[in-house]
Design a protein around this motif. Structure first.
Motif, PDB file in Angstrom:
ATOM      1  N   PRO A 130       0.712  -1.164   0.194  1.00  0.00           N
ATOM      2  CA  PRO A 130      -0.039  -0.035  -0.014  1.00  0.00           C
ATOM      3  C   PRO A 130       0.753   1.183  -0.115  1.00  0.00           C
ATOM      4  CG  PRO A 130      -0.170  -1.290   2.194  1.00  0.00           C
ATOM      5  CD  PRO A 130       0.477  -2.165   1.159  1.00  0.00           C
ATOM      6  N   PHE A 131       2.022   1.061   0.723  1.00  0.00           N
ATOM      7  CA  PHE A 131       2.769   2.348   0.317  1.00  0.00           C
ATOM      8  C   PHE A 131       3.394   2.610  -1.059  1.00  0.00           C
ATOM      9  CE2 PHE A 131       7.265   4.212   1.081  1.00  0.00           C
ATOM     10  CZ  PHE A 131       6.991   5.212   1.739  1.00  0.00           C
ATOM     11  N   ALA A 132       3.794   1.530  -1.667  1.00  0.00           N
ATOM     12  CA  ALA A 132       3.873   1.887  -2.979  1.00  0.00           C
ATOM     13  C   ALA A 132       2.739   2.318  -3.914  1.00  0.00           C
ATOM     14  CB  ALA A 132       4.408   0.381  -3.614  1.00  0.00           C
ATOM     15  N   ILE A 133       1.753   1.861  -3.395  1.00  0.00           N
ATOM     16  CA  ILE A 133       0.524   2.361  -4.452  1.00  0.00           C
ATOM     17  C   ILE A 133       0.392   3.701  -4.031  1.00  0.00           C
ATOM     18  CG2 ILE A 133      -2.083   2.426  -4.186  1.00  0.00           C
ATOM     19  CD1 ILE A 133      -1.844  -0.738  -3.564  1.00  0.00           C
ATOM     20  N   GLY A 134       0.464   4.443  -2.914  1.00  0.00           N
ATOM     21  CA  GLY A 134       0.307   5.489  -2.886  1.00  0.00           C
ATOM     22  C   GLY A 134       1.560   6.491  -3.322  1.00  0.00           C
ATOM     23  N   CYS A 135       2.836   5.993  -3.290  1.00  0.00           N
ATOM     24  CA  CYS A 135       3.912   6.555  -4.273  1.00  0.00           C
ATOM     25  C   CYS A 135       3.559   6.475  -5.696  1.00  0.00           C
ATOM     26  CB  CYS A 135       5.150   6.097  -4.029  1.00  0.00           C
ATOM     27  SG  CYS A 135       5.838   5.994  -2.488  1.00  0.00           S
ATOM     28  N   TYR A 136       3.078   5.364  -6.206  1.00  0.00           N
ATOM     29  CA  TYR A 136       2.827   5.422  -7.570  1.00  0.00           C
ATOM     30  C   TYR A 136       1.747   6.153  -7.972  1.00  0.00           C
ATOM     31  CZ  TYR A 136       6.520   2.331  -9.338  1.00  0.00           C
ATOM     32  OH  TYR A 136       7.865   1.987  -9.600  1.00  0.00           O
ATOM     33  N   ALA A 137       0.601   6.292  -7.252  1.00  0.00           N
ATOM     34  CA  ALA A 137      -0.437   7.146  -7.592  1.00  0.00           C
ATOM     35  C   ALA A 137      -0.100   8.385  -7.695  1.00  0.00           C
ATOM     36  CB  ALA A 137      -1.837   7.096  -6.417  1.00  0.00           C
ATOM     37  N   ALA A 138       0.735   8.919  -7.134  1.00  0.00           N
ATOM     38  CA  ALA A 138       1.356  10.413  -7.120  1.00  0.00           C
ATOM     39  C   ALA A 138       2.058  10.604  -8.413  1.00  0.00           C
ATOM     40  CB  ALA A 138       1.995  10.709  -5.876  1.00  0.00           C
ATOM     41  N   GLY A 139       3.008   9.478  -8.563  1.00  0.00           N
ATOM     42  CA  GLY A 139       3.590   9.533  -9.732  1.00  0.00           C
ATOM     43  C   GLY A 139       3.017   9.645 -11.090  1.00  0.00           C
ATOM     44  N   ILE A 140       2.087   8.210 -11.212  1.00  0.00           N
ATOM     45  CA  ILE A 140       1.418   8.115 -12.517  1.00  0.00           C
ATOM     46  C   ILE A 140       0.512   9.364 -12.653  1.00  0.00           C
ATOM     47  CG2 ILE A 140      -0.269   6.747 -13.360  1.00  0.00           C
ATOM     48  CD1 ILE A 140       0.852   4.419 -11.833  1.00  0.00           C
ATOM     49  N   SER A 141      -0.222   9.910 -11.658  1.00  0.00           N
ATOM     50  CA  SER A 141      -1.107  11.124 -12.007  1.00  0.00           C
ATOM     51  C   SER A 141      -0.421  12.144 -12.344  1.00  0.00           C
ATOM     52  CB  SER A 141      -1.849  11.566 -10.654  1.00  0.00           C
ATOM     53  OG  SER A 141      -0.970  11.895  -9.636  1.00  0.00           O
ATOM     54  N   ALA A 142       0.799  12.569 -11.854  1.00  0.00           N
ATOM     55  CA  ALA A 142       1.552  13.585 -12.386  1.00  0.00           C
ATOM     56  C   ALA A 142       1.986  13.320 -13.832  1.00  0.00           C
ATOM     57  CB  ALA A 142       2.957  13.730 -11.424  1.00  0.00           C
ATOM     58  N   SER A 143       2.516  12.304 -14.120  1.00  0.00           N
ATOM     59  CA  SER A 143       2.880  11.794 -15.341  1.00  0.00           C
ATOM     60  C   SER A 143       1.909  12.159 -16.533  1.00  0.00           C
ATOM     61  CB  SER A 143       3.530  10.475 -15.637  1.00  0.00           C
ATOM     62  OG  SER A 143       2.385   9.508 -15.392  1.00  0.00           O
ATOM     63  N   LEU A 144       0.413  11.732 -16.102  1.00  0.00           N
ATOM     64  CA  LEU A 144      -0.621  11.980 -17.100  1.00  0.00           C
ATOM     65  C   LEU A 144      -1.153  13.527 -17.108  1.00  0.00           C
ATOM     66  CD1 LEU A 144      -2.582   8.759 -16.248  1.00  0.00           C
ATOM     67  CD2 LEU A 144      -1.154   9.143 -17.972  1.00  0.00           C
ATOM     68  N   GLY A 145      -0.504  14.286 -16.166  1.00  0.00           N
ATOM     69  CA  GLY A 145      -0.857  15.631 -16.156  1.00  0.00           C
ATOM     70  C   GLY A 145      -1.900  16.158 -15.214  1.00  0.00           C
ATOM     71  N   TYR A 146      -2.260  15.283 -14.253  1.00  0.00           N
ATOM     72  CA  TYR A 146      -3.373  15.537 -13.282  1.00  0.00           C
ATOM     73  C   TYR A 146      -2.716  16.267 -12.261  1.00  0.00           C
ATOM     74  CZ  TYR A 146      -6.244  12.338 -16.245  1.00  0.00           C
ATOM     75  OH  TYR A 146      -7.027  11.530 -17.093  1.00  0.00           O
ATOM     76  N   SER A 147      -3.798  16.751 -11.556  1.00  0.00           N
ATOM     77  CA  SER A 147      -3.276  17.581 -10.274  1.00  0.00           C
ATOM     78  C   SER A 147      -3.098  16.446  -9.165  1.00  0.00           C
ATOM     79  CB  SER A 147      -4.393  18.496  -9.925  1.00  0.00           C
ATOM     80  OG  SER A 147      -4.009  19.153  -8.657  1.00  0.00           O
ATOM     81  N   TRP A 148      -2.372  17.156  -8.095  1.00  0.00           N
ATOM     82  CA  TRP A 148      -1.915  16.107  -6.950  1.00  0.00           C
ATOM     83  C   TRP A 148      -2.995  15.403  -6.182  1.00  0.00           C
ATOM     84  CZ3 TRP A 148      -3.588  16.657  -2.087  1.00  0.00           C
ATOM     85  CH2 TRP A 148      -4.274  17.709  -1.848  1.00  0.00           C
ATOM     86  N   TRP A 149      -4.260  16.152  -6.088  1.00  0.00           N
ATOM     87  CA  TRP A 149      -5.374  15.623  -5.385  1.00  0.00           C
ATOM     88  C   TRP A 149      -6.136  14.345  -6.231  1.00  0.00           C
ATOM     89  CZ3 TRP A 149     -10.083  15.164  -7.722  1.00  0.00           C
ATOM     90  CH2 TRP A 149     -10.232  16.180  -8.880  1.00  0.00           C
ATOM     91  N   VAL A 150      -5.809  14.300  -7.544  1.00  0.00           N
ATOM     92  CA  VAL A 150      -6.513  13.146  -8.280  1.00  0.00           C
ATOM     93  C   VAL A 150      -5.476  12.063  -7.805  1.00  0.00           C
ATOM     94  CG1 VAL A 150      -6.589  11.998 -10.733  1.00  0.00           C
ATOM     95  CG2 VAL A 150      -6.857  14.718 -10.246  1.00  0.00           C
ATOM     96  N   GLY A 151      -4.272  12.075  -7.646  1.00  0.00           N
ATOM     97  CA  GLY A 151      -3.446  10.904  -7.272  1.00  0.00           C
ATOM     98  C   GLY A 151      -3.668  10.658  -5.881  1.00  0.00           C
ATOM     99  N   ALA A 152      -3.897  11.728  -4.805  1.00  0.00           N
ATOM    100  CA  ALA A 152      -4.188  11.267  -3.590  1.00  0.00           C
ATOM    101  C   ALA A 152      -5.815  10.548  -3.520  1.00  0.00           C
ATOM    102  CB  ALA A 152      -4.447  12.650  -2.887  1.00  0.00           C
ATOM    103  N   LEU A 153      -6.590  10.923  -4.260  1.00  0.00           N
ATOM    104  CA  LEU A 153      -7.929  10.149  -4.238  1.00  0.00           C
ATOM    105  C   LEU A 153      -7.535   8.909  -4.926  1.00  0.00           C
ATOM    106  CD1 LEU A 153     -10.973  10.282  -4.175  1.00  0.00           C
ATOM    107  CD2 LEU A 153     -11.261  11.216  -6.393  1.00  0.00           C
ATOM    108  N   ALA A 154      -6.951   8.738  -5.914  1.00  0.00           N
ATOM    109  CA  ALA A 154      -6.930   7.169  -6.368  1.00  0.00           C
ATOM    110  C   ALA A 154      -6.017   6.382  -5.440  1.00  0.00           C
ATOM    111  CB  ALA A 154      -5.819   7.637  -7.752  1.00  0.00           C
ATOM    112  N   ALA A 155      -5.032   6.946  -4.647  1.00  0.00           N
ATOM    113  CA  ALA A 155      -4.430   6.306  -3.680  1.00  0.00           C
ATOM    114  C   ALA A 155      -5.135   5.806  -2.622  1.00  0.00           C
ATOM    115  CB  ALA A 155      -2.936   7.134  -3.083  1.00  0.00           C
ATOM    116  N   LEU A 156      -6.024   6.522  -2.009  1.00  0.00           N
ATOM    117  CA  LEU A 156      -7.092   6.405  -0.979  1.00  0.00           C
ATOM    118  C   LEU A 156      -8.061   5.333  -1.338  1.00  0.00           C
ATOM    119  CD1 LEU A 156      -7.120   9.636   0.960  1.00  0.00           C
ATOM    120  CD2 LEU A 156      -5.316   7.670   1.127  1.00  0.00           C
ATOM    121  N   VAL A 157      -8.422   5.171  -2.731  1.00  0.00           N
ATOM    122  CA  VAL A 157      -9.526   4.382  -3.216  1.00  0.00           C
ATOM    123  C   VAL A 157      -8.872   3.070  -3.647  1.00  0.00           C
ATOM    124  CG1 VAL A 157     -11.059   4.042  -4.975  1.00  0.00           C
ATOM    125  CG2 VAL A 157     -10.996   6.202  -4.081  1.00  0.00           C
TER     126      VAL A 157
END
Length: 291
Positions: free
Chosen positions: A39-66
Motif C-alpha cells: 500500500p505504501f508503493a500504491i500511494g507513491c505510484y498514484a502520485a507519480g502516475i497522476s503527475a505523468s498524466l498531467g493530473y493535479s496532486w489531489w487526483v493521485g491522492a484520491l486514487a491512492a486512498l481508493v
C-alpha cells in the motif's frame, strides 16, 4: 544541521505511520502481513502516475486512498480460511507482483527508471504534512485501540474460534482493519512520493517490509506508542549510519549492508530477550458481551 533535522523528522513521521498501519494488522489483530510495503508503493505510484498524466496532486491522492483498500480486499479475502503462514506468503507475493509489474511497464509506470513526482514547495511544508499525517494516524489508531472494535480485534488475535462463539465474524473484522491500515500506509506513500520527488521499484523491496517489521517488534506489537518509538529508533539508526561512510574508509554499499545486518541483529536480540518489545502492550480485562 537544520536541514538534516527536518529531513530526519519527516522520514520518521512517515515511517511511524507505516509502523502504526502494520501494528493495526499484526499487533492488534494478529495478521502476519509481509507485504505492508505494497500500500505504501500504491500511494507513491498514484502520485507519480497522476503527475505523468498531467493530473493535479489531489487526483493521485484520491486514487491512492481508493485503490489501496480495494487491493487489500483483493489480496486478503482469498486467504480468509487459511492459516497465518499463508497470509504471510500471499501478502509477500502480492507486494512482489506489484513491484515487478511497475518494473515491466515503462510506458505506464516508468519501469526501472521510475517516475518524477512533484515535490512539496519546501522541506518545511513536507515536515508539516508528515507530522499532520502522523498525528491524525496516531489519534485514529488510539481510538481504534480503545474502542470495542479494537478489543474484538484482540480477541480475534488470541482466538478466532472464541470470537465466532461470541457471534462475531472474524473475517469481517480482519478485512475492515486491513482496509483502514492500507489507507494509512497509502497516505504515507503519497506523502513520501511528494517528499522524495521520485518513485521507482527499488524503493519497495522486501527490505523495506523488513524495516517496518523491525520497528514494530522493537517498539512493542499491540502498543501504538511502542511502535512509534520503534520507528524512531530504527530510522535514527538508518539516517545516522550514513555519516559512518564519511568517517571510515568503507564503500557506501558495504555501510548499507552493515546497517541492515545491525537491524537483523537487533531483531534477534529482541526476540530472545524482550519479545514483548520496549513498550509492551498493557493487558486489560473487559466484558466483551457488554461492549
Amino acid at each position: 544541521m537544520l536541514d538534516f533535522a527536518i529531513y530526519s523528522l519527516t522520514v520518521i513521521a512517515i515511517w511511524s505511520v507505516l509502523a502504526l498501519s502494520l501494528n493495526l494488522q499484526f499487533g492488534m489483530t494478529g495478521l502476519v502481513n509481509f507485504g505492508q510495503i505494497l500500500p505504501f508503493a500504491i500511494g507513491c505510484y498514484a502520485a507519480g502516475i497522476s503527475a505523468s498524466l498531467g493530473y493535479s496532486w489531489w487526483v493521485g491522492a484520491l486514487a491512492a486512498l481508493v485503490v489501496a483498500p480495494v487491493f487489500s480486499l483483493v489480496v486478503i479475502l482469498p486467504a480468509q480460511r487459511l492459516s497465518q503462514d499463508y497470509w504471510a506468503l500471499i501478502t509477500l507475493g502480492a507486494a512482489e507482483i506489484f513491484r515487478l509489474t511497475m518494473l515491466n511497464t515503462p510506458s505506464f509506470a516508468g519501469g526501472a527508471d521510475g517516475l518524477n513526482v512533484p515535490r512539496f514547495p519546501s522541506p518545511t511544508v513536507a515536515l508539516c504534512v508528515a507530522l499532520g499525517l502522523f498525528a491524525v494516524s496516531f489519534l485514529f489508531a488510539q481510538r481504534i485501540s480503545g474502542s470495542p472494535f479494537g478489543r474484538m480485534l484482540r480477541v480475534i488475535r488470541e482466538d478466532e474460534v472464541l470470537a465466532s462463539t461470541l457471534g462475531r465474524n472474524p473475517i469481517r473484522y480482519q478485512a475492515s482493519v486491513s482496509a483502514v491500515a492500507w489507507i494509512m500506509a497509502a497516505a504515507a506513500g503519497l506523502a513520501y512520493g511528494h517528499f522524495s520527488g521520485y518513485v521507482a521499484p527499488t524503493s519497495f523491496t522486501v527490505t523495506e517490509t523488513f524495516i517496518i517489521w523491525t520497528a514494530v517488534i522493537v517498539g512493542g506489537p499491540g502498543r501504538n506508542i511502542g511502535v512509534v518509538v520503534g520507528a524512531v529508533i530504527i530510522q535514527l539508526l538508518g539516517v545516522s549510519s550514513r555519516f559512518v561512510a564519511q568517517w571510515v574508509d568503507l564503500p557506501s554499499d558495504l555501510i548499507a549492508n552493515l546497517r541492515l545486518a545491525s537491524f537483523g541483529l537487533i531483531l534477534v536480540v529482541m526476540f530472545i530477550y524482550r519479545p514483548q518489545g520496549l513498550i509492551p502492550e498493557r493487558r486489560e480485562v473487559h466484558d466483551v458481551e457488554r461492549n
